[in-house]
Design a protein around this motif. Structure first.
Motif, PDB file in Angstrom:
ATOM      1  N   ASP A 139       0.858  -1.188   0.000  1.00 45.09           N
ATOM      2  CA  ASP A 139       0.000   0.000   0.000  1.00 45.09           C
ATOM      3  C   ASP A 139       0.894   1.237   0.000  1.00 45.09           C
ATOM      4  OD1 ASP A 139      -1.708   2.150   0.586  1.00 45.09           O
ATOM      5  OD2 ASP A 139      -3.059   0.892   1.755  1.00 45.09           O
ATOM      6  N   ALA A 140       1.157   1.749  -1.198  1.00 42.06           N
ATOM      7  CA  ALA A 140       2.089   2.872  -1.330  1.00 42.06           C
ATOM      8  C   ALA A 140       1.584   4.113  -0.611  1.00 42.06           C
ATOM      9  CB  ALA A 140       2.322   3.173  -2.810  1.00 42.06           C
ATOM     10  N   LEU A 141       0.263   4.311  -0.606  1.00 40.18           N
ATOM     11  CA  LEU A 141      -0.285   5.498   0.059  1.00 40.18           C
ATOM     12  C   LEU A 141      -0.091   5.418   1.567  1.00 40.18           C
ATOM     13  CD1 LEU A 141      -1.800   8.166  -0.143  1.00 40.18           C
ATOM     14  CD2 LEU A 141      -3.952   6.881  -0.048  1.00 40.18           C
ATOM     15  N   ALA A 142      -0.373   4.262   2.148  1.00 41.44           N
ATOM     16  CA  ALA A 142      -0.176   4.110   3.597  1.00 41.44           C
ATOM     17  C   ALA A 142       1.280   4.327   3.973  1.00 41.44           C
ATOM     18  CB  ALA A 142      -0.638   2.728   4.049  1.00 41.44           C
ATOM     19  N   LEU A 143       2.180   3.817   3.154  1.00 43.99           N
ATOM     20  CA  LEU A 143       3.609   3.966   3.442  1.00 43.99           C
ATOM     21  C   LEU A 143       4.051   5.414   3.286  1.00 43.99           C
ATOM     22  CD1 LEU A 143       4.875   0.757   1.641  1.00 43.99           C
ATOM     23  CD2 LEU A 143       4.879   1.160   4.110  1.00 43.99           C
ATOM     24  N   PHE A 144       3.603   6.074   2.224  1.00 42.99           N
ATOM     25  CA  PHE A 144       4.007   7.461   1.976  1.00 42.99           C
ATOM     26  C   PHE A 144       3.494   8.388   3.079  1.00 42.99           C
ATOM     27  CE2 PHE A 144       3.330  11.716   0.409  1.00 42.99           C
ATOM     28  CZ  PHE A 144       4.475  11.999  -0.323  1.00 42.99           C
ATOM     29  N   LEU A 195      10.750   6.397  10.815  1.00 42.16           N
ATOM     30  CA  LEU A 195      11.116   6.794   9.448  1.00 42.16           C
ATOM     31  C   LEU A 195      11.903   5.688   8.758  1.00 42.16           C
ATOM     32  CD1 LEU A 195      12.187  10.537   9.769  1.00 42.16           C
ATOM     33  CD2 LEU A 195      10.545   9.649   8.113  1.00 42.16           C
ATOM     34  N   ARG A 196      12.733   5.032   9.525  1.00 48.80           N
ATOM     35  CA  ARG A 196      13.547   3.939   8.989  1.00 48.80           C
ATOM     36  C   ARG A 196      12.737   2.644   8.876  1.00 48.80           C
ATOM     37  NH1 ARG A 196      17.640   2.035  13.258  1.00 48.80           N
ATOM     38  NH2 ARG A 196      15.674   1.145  14.016  1.00 48.80           N
ATOM     39  N   ASP A 197      12.100   2.249   9.963  1.00 48.53           N
ATOM     40  CA  ASP A 197      11.547   0.896  10.034  1.00 48.53           C
ATOM     41  C   ASP A 197      10.195   0.747   9.353  1.00 48.53           C
ATOM     42  OD1 ASP A 197      13.815   0.192  11.353  1.00 48.53           O
ATOM     43  OD2 ASP A 197      12.923   0.169  13.352  1.00 48.53           O
ATOM     44  N   ARG A 198       9.423   1.821   9.247  1.00 50.13           N
ATOM     45  CA  ARG A 198       8.137   1.712   8.557  1.00 50.13           C
ATOM     46  C   ARG A 198       8.353   1.233   7.119  1.00 50.13           C
ATOM     47  NH1 ARG A 198       3.151   4.083   9.450  1.00 50.13           N
ATOM     48  NH2 ARG A 198       4.036   5.521  10.996  1.00 50.13           N
ATOM     49  N   ILE A 199       9.334   1.841   6.448  1.00 56.50           N
ATOM     50  CA  ILE A 199       9.608   1.468   5.063  1.00 56.50           C
ATOM     51  C   ILE A 199      10.419   0.176   5.009  1.00 56.50           C
ATOM     52  CG2 ILE A 199      10.556   2.244   2.865  1.00 56.50           C
ATOM     53  CD1 ILE A 199       8.174   3.890   3.948  1.00 56.50           C
ATOM     54  N   GLY A 200      11.393   0.046   5.882  1.00 59.54           N
ATOM     55  CA  GLY A 200      12.202  -1.169   5.901  1.00 59.54           C
ATOM     56  C   GLY A 200      11.361  -2.418   6.096  1.00 59.54           C
ATOM     57  N   GLY A 201      10.299  -2.302   6.879  1.00 59.82           N
ATOM     58  CA  GLY A 201       9.451  -3.446   7.144  1.00 59.82           C
ATOM     59  C   GLY A 201       8.582  -3.863   5.975  1.00 59.82           C
ATOM     60  N   ALA A 202       8.475  -3.014   4.956  1.00 61.31           N
ATOM     61  CA  ALA A 202       7.639  -3.326   3.790  1.00 61.31           C
ATOM     62  C   ALA A 202       8.451  -3.712   2.565  1.00 61.31           C
ATOM     63  CB  ALA A 202       6.763  -2.116   3.447  1.00 61.31           C
TER      64      ALA A 202
END
Length: 465
Positions: free
Chosen positions: A124-129, A144-151
């Motif tokens: 879900d690119a919108l949720a991540l952005f 900031l690091r782990d939200r994206i790293g986890g996906a």
């Protein structure tokens, strides 16, 4: 029912509306203003399209302009009143609940809700952005690091937006202090999509935090057509260019950027742009530069945008402008208004805590600096210097506060503290001429002329091409 570009189910959308929505997400990831047009086009095709209404709400509620946020809230409430929850897909319902947290002023609650969405729907690119932006607004480097790293493991090399995920990840890595990995991820992001301005921005931050101003300038020069126009992020990237110029000792170039881009004829006057303008001039003020004419124009621009409590981070930059322009009474009025705001704002509104814990102490310190009461500046800023991140922004942006504390410590002859602050900076960024010059100033104040001379020589050599 269809699926979006990333394979996620989308309900209640015509094919044309879905096409506009996919394009809107692409424009969003590129930070292009066309995201607004594409979102409106999707809603024109299907006014009840849930995810298009959600996207429209996020766009308005995450703005730096309170009026935009109010209008977005009104539109979303109208949509929400007419939608039947039983007809919504689970992911759509979860996004609506996340938006409602934003409507209530709860940034961490919204971020947490988006995190739960990303756990179940990592594509879900919108949720991540949006979650990434909220982590930035709340100064949460780990998230900031782990939200994206986890996906990231759910994304593939043939995804056209993989680079944008890497660009976001690179910024999170930088804010969390992983500079080598950040540079690697950021350069890969830009390789995958040269127009990824957030990826470019992440690399620029990495060079800033390492004091690699020469490499940063060259990096931006090499990619000038990719970032300098066509997005609503170009002005901020020019601000980074100006910071590099200041580090190199080229004040004239920094002011040229200020006059042509940051607060020039083509400037939109948005708070987002005014932040950068104030942040640049404040760094010059700390070094004793008289830019009164520029400050007066900037203070005039900030005045209507500072009448209500909306963002503690904005408040700091408005007060910088009032102090720089010599309008201390206006700065005092803003502070008094925010003190009253603390009495009436709900405790769960994120900006209330930001204002109380960081915003007001920083604003009071800036006014004290303007009045020449440098001891008061130290007393206000020293206790909060390790929690300034709580009102958002990046390390580079918040460095204006740290530099103010250092300069005040020097002027107040709190030399033990000034030595500590300079030592911290120098050992973190030994390639920074600014840090060596401040090391020299502290040494000179302590009576060590030899160390002062050596430090200034080092700064001069670092500035040589």
């Amino acid at each position: 029912m269809g699926t979006d570009e990333h394979g996620l189910a989308i309900g209640a959308a015509t094919p044309a509306a879905l096409a506009h929505y996919d394009t809107a997400i692409d424009e969003l990831l590129h930070f292009r203003a066309q995201v607004v047009d594409e979102t409106r086009a999707a809603l024109a095709e299907d006014p009840g399209f849930p995810m298009a209404n959600v996207l429209s709400a996020y766009l308005g509620l995450l703005t730096t302009e309170p009026e935009d946020a109010r209008e977005a809230a009104a539109r979303f409430r109208e949509f929400r009143a007419g939608v039947e929850a039983v007809r919504l897909l689970p992911r759509e319902q979860a996004h609506i609940e996340a938006v409602e947290h934003l409507l209530d002023g709860g940034l961490p609650a919204c971020g947490a809700a988006l995190g739960r969405i990303a756990e179940e729907y990592p594509r879900d690119a919108l949720a991540l952005f949006v979650g990434h932006q909220l982590d930035f607004f709340t100064g949460d480097a780990r998230a900031l690091r782990d939200r994206i790293g986890g996906a990231l493991t759910a994304w593939h090399e043939d995804d056209r937006h993989l680079g944008h995920l890497l660009g976001m990840y690179a910024f999170g890595l930088e804010e969390a202090g992983h500079y080598g990995r950040s540079e690697e991820a950021g350069l890969r992001a830009v390789e995958l999509d040269p127009k990824d301005v957030w990826g470019i921005h992440a690399v620029v931050h990495t060079y800033e935090m390492q004091g690699r101003f020469g490499r940063g300038t060259a990096f931006l020069d090499e990619r000038l057509p990719d970032w300098s126009t066509g997005t609503f992020f170009n002005v901020h990237t020019w601000w980074h260019y100006a910071l590099y110029a200041l580090e190199a000792g080229d004040t004239s170039r920094a002011l040229e950027i200020y006059d042509t881009v940051l607060h020039g004829p083509q400037a939109t006057g948005s708070a987002f742009e005014l932040l950068d303008a104030a942040a640049l001039l404040w760094r010059l003020l700390l070094e004793g530069r008289d830019e009164t004419t520029r400050w007066k124009e900037l203070a005039d621009a900030w005045e209507p945008k500072s009448r209500e409590a909306f963002s503690a981070f904005n408040d700091m930059h408005a007060v910088m402008s009032f102090v720089g322009a010599g309008r201390l009474a206006d700065a005092d009025r803003l502070i008094a208004d925010r003190e009253a705001y603390l009495e009436r704002a709900r405790p769960d509104v994120t900006n209330r805590a930001m204002t109380a814990r960081v915003g007001l102490p920083v604003c009071r310190a800036l006014v004290a600096f303007g009045r020449g009461d440098h001891g008061a500046v130290v007393d206000l800023l020293a206790p909060i210097r390790h929690r300034v991140h709580e009102f958002g922004g990046s390390h580079a942006q918040r460095d204006a506060v740290q530099k103010t504390l250092l300069e005040a410590a020097l002027r107040a002859r709190r030399l033990d503290l000034a030595r500590v602050l300079t030592s911290e900076r120098l050992n973190l960024r030994p390639s920074s001429p600014f840090n060596w010059l401040k090391h020299a100033a502290v040494a000179e104040a302590l009576g060590d002329a030899a160390i002062a001379t050596t430090a200034r020589t080092r700064a001069t050599r670092l500035r040589q091409p």
